[in-house]
Design a protein around this motif. Structure first.
Motif, mmCIF file in Angstrom:
data_model
loop_
_atom_site.group_PDB
_atom_site.id
_atom_site.type_symbol
_atom_site.label_atom_id
_atom_site.label_comp_id
_atom_site.label_asym_id
_atom_site.label_seq_id
_atom_site.Cartn_x
_atom_site.Cartn_y
_atom_site.Cartn_z
ATOM 1 N N PRO A 163 0.847 -1.113 0.161
ATOM 2 C CA PRO A 163 -0.215 -0.170 0.179
ATOM 3 C C PRO A 163 0.825 1.140 -0.060
ATOM 4 N N LEU A 164 0.416 2.257 -0.541
ATOM 5 C CA LEU A 164 1.014 3.545 -0.516
ATOM 6 C C LEU A 164 0.533 4.418 0.596
ATOM 7 N N LEU A 165 1.351 4.661 1.484
ATOM 8 C CA LEU A 165 0.858 5.318 2.671
ATOM 9 C C LEU A 165 1.035 6.752 2.387
ATOM 10 N N PRO A 166 0.210 7.577 2.973
ATOM 11 C CA PRO A 166 0.505 9.047 3.072
ATOM 12 C C PRO A 166 1.697 9.600 3.565
ATOM 13 N N HIS A 167 2.190 10.614 3.275
ATOM 14 C CA HIS A 167 3.338 11.137 3.489
ATOM 15 C C HIS A 167 3.125 11.559 4.953
ATOM 16 N N ALA A 168 3.927 11.393 5.875
ATOM 17 C CA ALA A 168 4.092 12.049 7.180
ATOM 18 C C ALA A 168 4.050 13.397 7.111
ATOM 19 N N VAL A 169 3.698 14.158 8.307
ATOM 20 C CA VAL A 169 3.802 15.432 8.480
ATOM 21 C C VAL A 169 5.321 16.152 8.462
ATOM 22 N N GLY A 170 5.581 17.131 7.779
ATOM 23 C CA GLY A 170 7.229 17.471 7.632
ATOM 24 C C GLY A 170 7.950 16.730 6.552
ATOM 25 N N ASP A 171 7.263 15.722 5.911
ATOM 26 C CA ASP A 171 7.899 14.991 4.729
ATOM 27 C C ASP A 171 7.581 15.623 3.481
ATOM 28 N N GLY A 172 8.489 15.451 2.489
ATOM 29 C CA GLY A 172 8.234 16.131 1.227
ATOM 30 C C GLY A 172 8.356 17.686 1.031
ATOM 31 N N ASP A 173 7.777 18.127 0.196
ATOM 32 C CA ASP A 173 8.016 19.754 -0.024
ATOM 33 C C ASP A 173 7.989 20.543 1.015
ATOM 34 N N GLN A 174 8.627 21.487 1.401
ATOM 35 C CA GLN A 174 8.558 22.535 2.445
ATOM 36 C C GLN A 174 8.200 23.606 1.835
ATOM 37 N N GLY A 175 6.792 24.236 2.182
ATOM 38 C CA GLY A 175 6.627 25.157 1.621
ATOM 39 C C GLY A 175 6.093 26.460 1.759
#
Length: 193
Positions: free
Chosen positions: A181-193
């Motif tokens: 399963p593709l789990l949602p990104h945790a808060v703080g992961d990915g683009d900062q913005g």
């Protein structure tokens, strides 16, 4: 008796206990070999790896006892082929997790070797078939998709154990399928913005 045989005797004293199977050069080589060729007997493993068949037999039994491999179907007799455990839901979740990590590492290593050496392959073998996709599935449907893939591969499985049924020009091909399963990104992961 070799030093490896003495090492195997030391391992035998702790076999059957709940103690973790410690890493060993022969066991690592056997798992790598099984990942590459599918099934092996102790005699075949000894021939390919350069160890004694007794030592390979011992370590194959240890790997089986700890849930990494299992005896492959065969027609009986003294020949005892082994394969990587088909059911990765081992009783000890840690064993299944470590085995999954090892399998993925071997897959990645094989892929990297392919990328660097494919220019040396015969021209008809210089490509790969790859696909990926995302589907919205329930856990039951995900298992059903995996079963369909296993059934699609079933007609080719006996070629591992029966080289004479392999068509001319057949080579071992890595077949890697990962359903998760593709789990949602945790808060703080990915683009900062």
């Amino acid at each position: 008796m070799t030093a490896d045989d003495l090492d195997a005797q030391d391992d035998d004293r702790t076999a059957g206990t709940d103690e973790k199977l410690r890493e060993h050069e022969v066991r690592t080589a056997l798992l790598d070999l099984l990942a590459k060729v599918g099934t092996v007997t102790a005699t075949q493993a000894a021939s390919w790896l350069g160890y004694s068949s007794g030592l390979c037999s011992f370590h194959l039994r240890q790997l089986a006892r700890h849930g990494y491999i299992e005896e492959a179907p065969h027609s009986g007799g003294r020949v005892r082929p082994w394969r990587l455990k088909q059911d990765t839901t081992a009783a000890d979740g840690h064993v299944a997790e470590r085995f999954g990590d090892l399998a993925r590492g071997l897959e990645d290593e094989s892929w990297q070797r392919w990328l660097t050496q494919r220019g040396e392959a015969p021209s008809e073998w210089r490509h790969e078939e790859a696909f990926s996709g995302v589907a919205y599935l329930t856990p039951e449907e995900m298992s059903a998709v995996a079963d369909v893939i296993r059934r699609a591969l079933a007609p080719y499985q006996d070629r591992e154990q029966r080289p004479l049924v392999r068509p001319d020009g057949a080579l071992p091909v890595a077949l890697i399928t990962r359903l998760f399963p593709l789990l949602p990104h945790a808060v703080g992961d990915g683009d900062q913005g």
